[in-house]
Enzyme design. Structure first.
Site, PDB file in Angstrom:
ATOM      1  N   GLY A   8       0.488  -1.205   0.533  1.00 40.88           N
ATOM      2  CA  GLY A   8      -0.198  -0.054  -0.441  1.00 40.88           C
ATOM      3  C   GLY A   8       1.019   1.328   0.362  1.00 40.88           C
ATOM      4  O   GLY A   8       0.417   2.493   0.540  1.00 40.88           O
ATOM      5  N   ARG A  94     -19.979  -4.950   8.178  1.00 36.37           N
ATOM      6  CA  ARG A  94     -17.863  -5.688   8.616  1.00 36.37           C
ATOM      7  C   ARG A  94     -17.842  -6.729   8.665  1.00 36.37           C
ATOM      8  O   ARG A  94     -16.733  -6.744   8.101  1.00 36.37           O
ATOM      9  CB  ARG A  94     -18.876  -5.236   9.858  1.00 36.37           C
ATOM     10  CG  ARG A  94     -16.981  -5.056  11.529  1.00 36.37           C
ATOM     11  CD  ARG A  94     -17.314  -4.783  12.684  1.00 36.37           C
ATOM     12  NE  ARG A  94     -16.799  -5.311  13.465  1.00 36.37           N
ATOM     13  CZ  ARG A  94     -15.257  -4.312  13.483  1.00 36.37           C
ATOM     14  NH1 ARG A  94     -14.671  -3.151  12.540  1.00 36.37           N
ATOM     15  NH2 ARG A  94     -14.337  -4.402  13.938  1.00 36.37           N
ATOM     16  N   ASN A 101     -10.768  -8.601   2.743  1.00 37.93           N
ATOM     17  CA  ASN A 101      -9.414  -8.248   3.505  1.00 37.93           C
ATOM     18  C   ASN A 101      -9.144  -9.822   3.531  1.00 37.93           C
ATOM     19  O   ASN A 101      -7.243  -9.507   3.798  1.00 37.93           O
ATOM     20  CB  ASN A 101      -9.002  -7.513   4.748  1.00 37.93           C
ATOM     21  CG  ASN A 101      -9.203  -6.079   4.345  1.00 37.93           C
ATOM     22  OD1 ASN A 101      -8.484  -5.542   3.527  1.00 37.93           O
ATOM     23  ND2 ASN A 101     -10.575  -5.536   4.627  1.00 37.93           N
ATOM     24  N   GLN A 108      -1.187 -12.367   1.117  1.00 44.12           N
ATOM     25  CA  GLN A 108      -0.008 -11.834   2.077  1.00 44.12           C
ATOM     26  C   GLN A 108       0.849 -12.970   3.108  1.00 44.12           C
ATOM     27  O   GLN A 108       2.145 -13.202   2.406  1.00 44.12           O
ATOM     28  CB  GLN A 108      -0.459 -10.555   2.022  1.00 44.12           C
ATOM     29  CG  GLN A 108      -1.113  -9.820   0.519  1.00 44.12           C
ATOM     30  CD  GLN A 108      -0.805  -8.330   1.595  1.00 44.12           C
ATOM     31  OE1 GLN A 108      -0.614  -8.152   2.642  1.00 44.12           O
ATOM     32  NE2 GLN A 108      -1.377  -7.093   0.706  1.00 44.12           N
ATOM     33  N   VAL A 125      -1.064  -2.426   9.586  1.00 41.26           N
ATOM     34  CA  VAL A 125      -1.750  -1.176   9.836  1.00 41.26           C
ATOM     35  C   VAL A 125      -2.545  -1.426   8.634  1.00 41.26           C
ATOM     36  O   VAL A 125      -3.919  -1.305   9.342  1.00 41.26           O
ATOM     37  CB  VAL A 125      -0.911  -0.927   9.276  1.00 41.26           C
ATOM     38  CG1 VAL A 125      -1.660   1.538   9.574  1.00 41.26           C
ATOM     39  CG2 VAL A 125       0.726  -0.384   9.727  1.00 41.26           C
ATOM     40  N   GLY A 126      -3.688  -2.365   8.445  1.00 38.28           N
ATOM     41  CA  GLY A 126      -4.565  -1.973   7.040  1.00 38.28           C
ATOM     42  C   GLY A 126      -5.292  -2.695   8.134  1.00 38.28           C
ATOM     43  O   GLY A 126      -5.073  -4.120   8.370  1.00 38.28           O
ATOM     44  N   ASP A 155      -2.882   4.515  19.026  1.00 35.00           N
ATOM     45  CA  ASP A 155      -3.476   4.412  19.640  1.00 35.00           C
ATOM     46  C   ASP A 155      -3.394   4.820  21.089  1.00 35.00           C
ATOM     47  O   ASP A 155      -3.847   5.487  21.717  1.00 35.00           O
ATOM     48  CB  ASP A 155      -4.245   2.837  19.846  1.00 35.00           C
ATOM     49  CG  ASP A 155      -5.541   3.134  18.782  1.00 35.00           C
ATOM     50  OD1 ASP A 155      -6.600   3.351  18.559  1.00 35.00           O
ATOM     51  OD2 ASP A 155      -4.505   2.015  18.351  1.00 35.00           O
ATOM     52  N   HIS A 183      -7.282  -2.873  17.685  1.00 32.29           N
ATOM     53  CA  HIS A 183      -7.912  -1.325  17.303  1.00 32.29           C
ATOM     54  C   HIS A 183      -9.272  -1.103  16.890  1.00 32.29           C
ATOM     55  O   HIS A 183      -9.523  -1.186  15.418  1.00 32.29           O
ATOM     56  CB  HIS A 183      -7.273  -0.875  15.896  1.00 32.29           C
ATOM     57  CG  HIS A 183      -7.086   0.410  15.375  1.00 32.29           C
ATOM     58  ND1 HIS A 183      -6.305   1.506  16.426  1.00 32.29           N
ATOM     59  CD2 HIS A 183      -7.028   0.462  14.463  1.00 32.29           C
ATOM     60  CE1 HIS A 183      -6.201   1.830  15.065  1.00 32.29           C
ATOM     61  NE2 HIS A 183      -7.222   1.772  14.180  1.00 32.29           N
TER      62      HIS A 183
END
Ligand code: NAX
Length: 321
Positions: A8, A94, A101, A108, A125-126, A155, A183
């Site tokens: 990304g 959601r 994802n 990955q 991070v995604g 956070d 998160h």
């Protein structure tokens, strides 16, 4: 010499992160191989990014690779920042976000398994970052599952900054502010153990402010930034990603918040990726597992662990785990 990959890299966090990472290694006088990964459609603008990197003349760049192929981007990688993800779109549930994802992080994980350094560290991070990290780890059995992390540092830094502003001190004086759980809006930034110059935050800030202002503000800070900026957090997220890498690879002896594989510590379902207080010893980030929690903190952390368990169970239903 380390090989660092960023997925990304053509996005807004990626754009900030690339230059922060390069500045960090240039200042350390450490050479790196940098591999920047994004989707095929983004390759033309990535050429522009490569030109800008050249034009900075960073002394640390041993090689630069721009690619849309995971096996090229992850080859021999020592530290991977997995930033690229499918964003939540209008009308998307959601569970749709999770399943879309899941496929990205499965692929990955598989590619990391085939070509990464088996000792590599992987920071996701995604979003949903903890559960995406869990998926990537699941599909990369040759790598150490304790080297997959969900990014919780943003956070923590948000919570430390809030307290520093409130008591009018420098942010580095606010210590031991650990964020438990996910998160998301269920996260619990644990002000009950946090200190400022050795004094308990609970002695310096009144309980009403802590419960009614500090907590909800931290839990919804991402939305507040979007409302003000018209775009989600980018530079602060990049800063937190770099900070996490520094805490893991160049530890400073302070505890910090990290999404990490859980063996059921503090009541989480074993097998989750969840945020805990961590310290690095002998090169490994480890959960600090002997902190006394009162019933309020336990209940708050449990709420957030339970949300992660729901995500985990949805992935089981979808046969992804
Ligand atoms: P952008 O939409 O600006 O950039 C994402 C980039 O990833 C794009 O260039 C896109 O082409 C690329 N991409 C998408 N799928 C890919 C794939 N399969 N392989 C490689 N590249 C891919 O998003 P940005 O603002 O940079 O945010 C990235 C992610 O960070 C989002 O999932 C976002 O929710 C998450 N965040 C996580 C945070 C955290 O604290 N853990 C905070 C900030 C941010 O919200």
């Amino acid at each position: 010499m380390k090989t660092i990959a960023i997925t990304g890299a053509g996005g807004q966090i990626g754009y900030a992160l690339v230059f922060r990472v390069l500045s960090f290694f240039a200042e350390k006088n450490e050479k790196i191989h940098l591999k920047l990964i994004d989707l095929p459609a983004v390759m033309p603008s990535m050429e522009g990014l490569a030109m800008e990197i050249d034009d900075c003349a960073f002394s640390c760049v041993e090689s630069l690779t721009i690619t849309d192929e995971l096996h090229v981007g992850f080859k021999d990688v020592d530290w991977a920042f997995l930033v690229g993800a499918m964003p939540r779109q209008k009308g998307m549930e959601r569970s749709d976000l999770l399943s879309k994802n899941a496929l990205i992080f499965k692929e990955q994980g598989q590619a990391l398994n085939e070509v990464a350094n088996p000792d590599a560290h992987v920071l996701v991070v995604g979003n949903p970052c903890n559960t995406n990290a869990l998926i990537a780890a699941h599909y990369a059995p040759k790598l150490n599952k304790n080297h997959f992390y969900g990014m919780m540092m943003l956070d923590e830094l948000r919570a430390r900054a809030q307290v520093a502003n409130k008591v009018d001190t420098q942010v580095e004086n606010v210590k031991n502010m650990i964020v438990w759980g996910n998160h998301s809006a269920t996260q619990f930034p644990d002000y009950t153990h946090a200190t400022v110059d050795g004094k308990q935050v609970t002695e310096l800030c009144d309980e009403t402010w802590l419960k009614d202002t500090f907590l909800p503000k931290n839990q919804k800070r991402g939305a507040e930034v979007i409302a003000a900026r018209g775009a989600s957090s980018a530079a602060s997220a990049a800063n937190a990603a770099l900070e996490t890498m520094k805490r893991v690879l160049y530890p400073d002896g302070q505890p910090f918040s990290l999404g990490i594989h859980s063996n059921g510590e503090y009541g989480a379902q074993a097998g989750l990726m969840a945020s805990y207080p961590c310290m690095v010893s002998s090169g490994e980030a480890r959960i600090i597992n002997d902190i006394e929690l009162d019933s309020y903190v336990k209940a708050q952390a449990q709420l957030s662990f339970d949300e992660l368990a729901d995500e985990y169970n949805q992935l089981k239903t979808l046969n992804i785990l």
